[in-house]
Design an enzyme around this catalytic site. Structure first.
Site, PDB file in Angstrom:
ATOM      1  N   CYS A 196       4.168  36.179 -68.435  1.00  0.00           N
ATOM      2  CA  CYS A 196       4.028  34.710 -68.334  1.00  0.00           C
ATOM      3  C   CYS A 196       2.642  34.222 -68.704  1.00  0.00           C
ATOM      4  O   CYS A 196       2.374  33.024 -68.626  1.00  0.00           O
ATOM      5  CB  CYS A 196       4.342  34.247 -66.914  1.00  0.00           C
ATOM      6  SG  CYS A 196       5.967  34.734 -66.372  1.00  0.00           S
ATOM      7  N   HIS A 220       0.825  29.325 -61.862  1.00  0.00           N
ATOM      8  CA  HIS A 220       2.038  29.885 -62.462  1.00  0.00           C
ATOM      9  C   HIS A 220       3.079  29.909 -61.338  1.00  0.00           C
ATOM     10  O   HIS A 220       2.817  30.444 -60.255  1.00  0.00           O
ATOM     11  CB  HIS A 220       1.800  31.294 -63.005  1.00  0.00           C
ATOM     12  CG  HIS A 220       3.095  31.998 -63.277  1.00  0.00           C
ATOM     13  ND1 HIS A 220       4.038  31.473 -64.129  1.00  0.00           N
ATOM     14  CD2 HIS A 220       3.648  33.131 -62.749  1.00  0.00           C
ATOM     15  CE1 HIS A 220       5.104  32.266 -64.129  1.00  0.00           C
ATOM     16  NE2 HIS A 220       4.889  33.274 -63.309  1.00  0.00           N
ATOM     17  N   GLU A 242       8.149  35.854 -73.665  1.00  0.00           N
ATOM     18  CA  GLU A 242       8.516  37.219 -73.303  1.00  0.00           C
ATOM     19  C   GLU A 242      10.024  37.418 -73.481  1.00  0.00           C
ATOM     20  O   GLU A 242      10.585  38.401 -73.027  1.00  0.00           O
ATOM     21  CB  GLU A 242       8.067  37.565 -71.897  1.00  0.00           C
ATOM     22  CG  GLU A 242       8.579  36.634 -70.828  1.00  0.00           C
ATOM     23  CD  GLU A 242       8.092  37.046 -69.457  1.00  0.00           C
ATOM     24  OE1 GLU A 242       8.579  38.058 -68.970  1.00  0.00           O
ATOM     25  OE2 GLU A 242       7.254  36.325 -68.894  1.00  0.00           O
TER      26      GLU A 242
HETATM   27  P1  HMG Z   1      14.345  38.339 -51.384  1.00  0.00           P
HETATM   28  O1  HMG Z   1      13.718  39.654 -51.158  1.00  0.00           O
HETATM   29  O2  HMG Z   1      15.811  38.311 -51.380  1.00  0.00           O
HETATM   30  O3  HMG Z   1      13.874  37.220 -50.415  1.00  0.00           O
HETATM   31  O4  HMG Z   1      13.794  37.781 -52.779  1.00  0.00           O
HETATM   32  P2  HMG Z   1      13.191  37.344 -48.961  1.00  0.00           P
HETATM   33  O5  HMG Z   1      14.112  38.033 -48.048  1.00  0.00           O
HETATM   34  O6  HMG Z   1      11.779  37.842 -49.070  1.00  0.00           O
HETATM   35  O7  HMG Z   1      13.197  35.791 -48.622  1.00  0.00           O
HETATM   36  C1  HMG Z   1      12.425  34.921 -49.389  1.00  0.00           C
HETATM   37  C2  HMG Z   1      11.833  33.895 -48.450  1.00  0.00           C
HETATM   38  O8  HMG Z   1      12.885  33.130 -47.882  1.00  0.00           O
HETATM   39  C3  HMG Z   1      11.077  34.505 -47.271  1.00  0.00           C
HETATM   40  O9  HMG Z   1       9.978  33.652 -47.000  1.00  0.00           O
HETATM   41  C4  HMG Z   1      12.089  34.423 -46.125  1.00  0.00           C
HETATM   42  O10 HMG Z   1      11.474  34.369 -44.849  1.00  0.00           O
HETATM   43  C5  HMG Z   1      12.769  33.120 -46.456  1.00  0.00           C
HETATM   44  P3  HMG Z   1       8.464  34.224 -47.088  1.00  0.00           P
HETATM   45  O11 HMG Z   1       8.381  35.267 -46.001  1.00  0.00           O
HETATM   46  O12 HMG Z   1       8.344  34.847 -48.437  1.00  0.00           O
HETATM   47  O13 HMG Z   1       7.633  33.027 -46.907  1.00  0.00           O
HETATM   48  N1  HMG Z   1      14.121  32.992 -45.892  1.00  0.00           N
HETATM   49  C6  HMG Z   1      14.607  31.834 -45.402  1.00  0.00           C
HETATM   50  N2  HMG Z   1      14.047  30.623 -45.261  1.00  0.00           N
HETATM   51  C7  HMG Z   1      14.814  29.640 -44.719  1.00  0.00           C
HETATM   52  N3  HMG Z   1      16.106  29.827 -44.312  1.00  0.00           N
HETATM   53  C8  HMG Z   1      16.678  31.037 -44.429  1.00  0.00           C
HETATM   54  C9  HMG Z   1      15.929  32.112 -44.993  1.00  0.00           C
HETATM   55  N4  HMG Z   1      16.205  33.398 -45.281  1.00  0.00           N
HETATM   56  C10 HMG Z   1      15.090  33.923 -45.816  1.00  0.00           C
HETATM   57  N5  HMG Z   1      17.946  31.203 -44.036  1.00  0.00           N
HETATM   58  C11 HMG Z   1      11.905  37.584 -54.277  1.00  0.00           C
HETATM   59  C12 HMG Z   1      12.562  37.122 -52.987  1.00  0.00           C
HETATM   60  C13 HMG Z   1      10.774  36.669 -54.648  1.00  0.00           C
HETATM   61  C14 HMG Z   1      11.359  39.010 -54.059  1.00  0.00           C
HETATM   62  C15 HMG Z   1      12.975  37.615 -55.397  1.00  0.00           C
HETATM   63  O14 HMG Z   1      13.467  36.322 -55.620  1.00  0.00           O
HETATM   64  C16 HMG Z   1      12.438  38.166 -56.705  1.00  0.00           C
HETATM   65  O15 HMG Z   1      12.411  39.376 -56.925  1.00  0.00           O
HETATM   66  N6  HMG Z   1      12.057  37.268 -57.658  1.00  0.00           N
HETATM   67  C17 HMG Z   1      11.563  37.632 -58.975  1.00  0.00           C
HETATM   68  C18 HMG Z   1      10.154  38.144 -58.951  1.00  0.00           C
HETATM   69  C19 HMG Z   1       9.146  37.034 -58.786  1.00  0.00           C
HETATM   70  O16 HMG Z   1       9.397  35.881 -59.058  1.00  0.00           O
HETATM   71  N7  HMG Z   1       7.896  37.410 -58.382  1.00  0.00           N
HETATM   72  C20 HMG Z   1       6.844  36.450 -58.198  1.00  0.00           C
HETATM   73  C21 HMG Z   1       5.470  37.026 -58.507  1.00  0.00           C
HETATM   74  S1  HMG Z   1       5.424  37.843 -60.095  1.00  0.00           S
HETATM   75  C22 HMG Z   1       5.382  36.543 -61.247  1.00  0.00           C
HETATM   76  O17 HMG Z   1       5.182  35.418 -60.918  1.00  0.00           O
HETATM   77  C23 HMG Z   1       5.625  36.906 -62.662  1.00  0.00           C
HETATM   78  C24 HMG Z   1       6.958  36.487 -63.228  1.00  0.00           C
HETATM   79  O18 HMG Z   1       6.999  35.106 -63.444  1.00  0.00           O
HETATM   80  C25 HMG Z   1       7.234  37.239 -64.528  1.00  0.00           C
HETATM   81  C26 HMG Z   1       6.171  37.245 -65.630  1.00  0.00           C
HETATM   82  O19 HMG Z   1       4.970  37.272 -65.422  1.00  0.00           O
HETATM   83  O20 HMG Z   1       6.622  37.328 -66.760  1.00  0.00           O
HETATM   84  C27 HMG Z   1       8.118  36.848 -62.303  1.00  0.00           C
END
Ligand code: HMG
Length: 390
Positions: free
Chosen positions: A109, A231, A77
């Site tokens: 992906c 994935h 991609e």
């Molecule tokens: P965010 O919104 O900044 O993070 O980004 P958050 O506030 O949701 O925190 C993440 C986790 O860390 C949470 O845990 C918090 O509680 C924890 P969860 O509730 O999720 O279990 N946390 C802590 N833990 C320990 N100590 C601390 C602390 N603070 C917070 N101090 C987000 C997270 C994934 C949204 C962001 O990284 C993002 O947008 N990533 C990219 C999108 C992505 O990877 N999506 C996954 C599904 S889609 C997919 O897999 C397809 C993809 O590969 C692309 C394709 O297909 O081509 C992306």
């Protein structure tokens, strides 16, 4: 006659950024990255490394099979051209046979999974040939965005033949598609646009649907799998996915507990991802390579489940069996050496590299020489990308 994976080889760039340093620079708690997201290091591709050089480097260890390859699938991609398949540059760099088909596939992906399915069917129809499935991507989000710590880069090369020394696929497969905007990259952008929370929700929704479809065809329960590969955009996503399947299983059996645990079934496939970040189309197969490379595991005849997800979205749940004697066909030492021997960048250096995009004027540009694998994207001339061997 069976067909399946004969070899699998993985490559990741020679540079990386420790996420502890990124957390400090962004004013974030490192535990959010390490524990909450589940990542420690991200791979960083230098300006003279791209999807072509990474894929060619992943495929080079399969050199002794090149003369029998008649089809190359390039899943990505991070496409570099609107017309020409990136696989043709790889075809040239590796000196693959001229009697060959080469095509690029795109669906976030997911595309390597369809490539693997088509390759298996093509080789079944003509068992004298082999197909090469390449999956290569550079995951880029905006600097300072919540998605930044999930970036990464890497490629996987999979040889499909009627000598499946590594893995055969089961016929059962659960599929799902829905037109959603969770993650996408318009043609005019180099960084993906992502609705982070929506994307994780849709990923799990797709998993639930593919699992249901898979179970309609197979009586295998979650406990029937020795290992589960997902994935993996970040390793905690695989944990969330596994927890969902555990819940589904508990509902099905009416008991609270499943026999196996995340540590047994999923963790062994996640070490590489934790050290490279998201490799998009390569990520699921990087997890397979990582699982196979675990020296302390004996995987002969073990049953593995796979969940492939591509935003947008398309998903597939399928399974396979590891072949007896698979350990003799691995590139474990090479993979581990690659991950151990990388140059750590400072956050400043990483940001500089990030901003050095390929010039769009089409005139002559030569890139500085960074550490790469056996191939370099050395520059652009007359709108043509120039690749060289190092
Ligand atoms: P965010 O919104 O900044 O993070 O980004 P958050 O506030 O949701 O925190 C993440 C986790 O860390 C949470 O845990 C918090 O509680 C924890 P969860 O509730 O999720 O279990 N946390 C802590 N833990 C320990 N100590 C601390 C602390 N603070 C917070 N101090 C987000 C997270 C994934 C949204 C962001 O990284 C993002 O947008 N990533 C990219 C999108 C992505 O990877 N999506 C996954 C599904 S889609 C997919 O897999 C397809 C993809 O590969 C692309 C394709 O297909 O081509 C992306």
């Amino acid at each position: 006659m069976t067909t399946g994976i004969e070899k699998i080889s993985f490559y990741t760039p020679r540079y990386m950024l420790p996420l502890e340093d990124l957390a400090a620079a962004r004013g974030a708690d490192y535990n959010k990255y390490r524990v909450g997201i589940g990542q420690e290091i991200m791979a960083v591709a230098p300006p003279d490394e791209d999807i072509v050089t990474m894929a060619a480097s992943a495929a080079l260890p399969l050199e002794s099979y090149f003369t029998s390859i008649d089809t190359v699938f390039f899943a990505t991609e991070s496409s570099i051209d609107q017309s020409k398949a990136a696989g043709l540059f790889v075809h040239g760099l590796l000196g693959l046979p001229k009697r060959c088909r080469v095509i690029e596939l795109k669906q976030a992906c997911y595309s390597a999974t369809l490539a693997l399915r088509i390759a298996t069917q093509m080789v079944s129809a003509n068992p004298k040939t082999r197909a090469l499935v390449l999956a290569s991507d550079i995951a880029r989000y905006e600097l300072g965005s919540p998605a930044e710590p999930t970036q990464g880069a890497g490629a996987v090369a999979i040889l499909v033949s009627n000598k499946p020394h590594i893995l055969t696929l089961d016929p059962e497969t659960g599929i799902y598609a829905e037109d959603v905007m969770d993650f996408w990259r318009p043609n005019y952008r180099e960084e993906a646009v992502v609705e982070g929370k929506t994307s994780t929700r849709i990923y799990l929704h797709a998993l639930q649907n593919t699992w249901k479809h898979y179970q309609e065809q197979s009586d295998r329960s979650l406990d029937r799998f020795d290992h589960c590969c997902f994935h993996t955009p970040f390793t905690n996503m695989a944990r969330k996915a596994y927890q969902l399947l555990q819940k589904q299983q508990s509902k099905h059996t009416g008991t609270d507990k499943t026999e196996k645990t995340f540590e047994e079934q999923v963790a062994p496939s996640l070490h590489y991802n934790r050290l490279t970040g998201n490799t998009y189309s390569a990520s699921l197969y990087e997890c397979l390579a990582c699982l196979l490379d675990q020296n302390d595991l004996e995987l002969d005849q073990k049953k593995i489940s796979f969940f492939s997800y591509g935003s947008g979205c398309t998903a597939e749940f399928f399974s396979g069996t590891i072949s007896p004697g698979y350990k003799e066909h691995l590139f474990t030492k090479q993979h581990q050496a690659l991950l151990q021997d990388r140059t750590a960048l400072t956050v400043r250096q990483y940001e500089d590299v990030f901003q050095l995009s390929v010039p769009r004027d089409g005139w002559d540009h030569q890139f500085g020489e960074y550490r790469t694998g056996p191939f370099r994207f050395s520059g652009v001339s007359g709108h043509k990308r120039i690749y060289t061997k190092t």
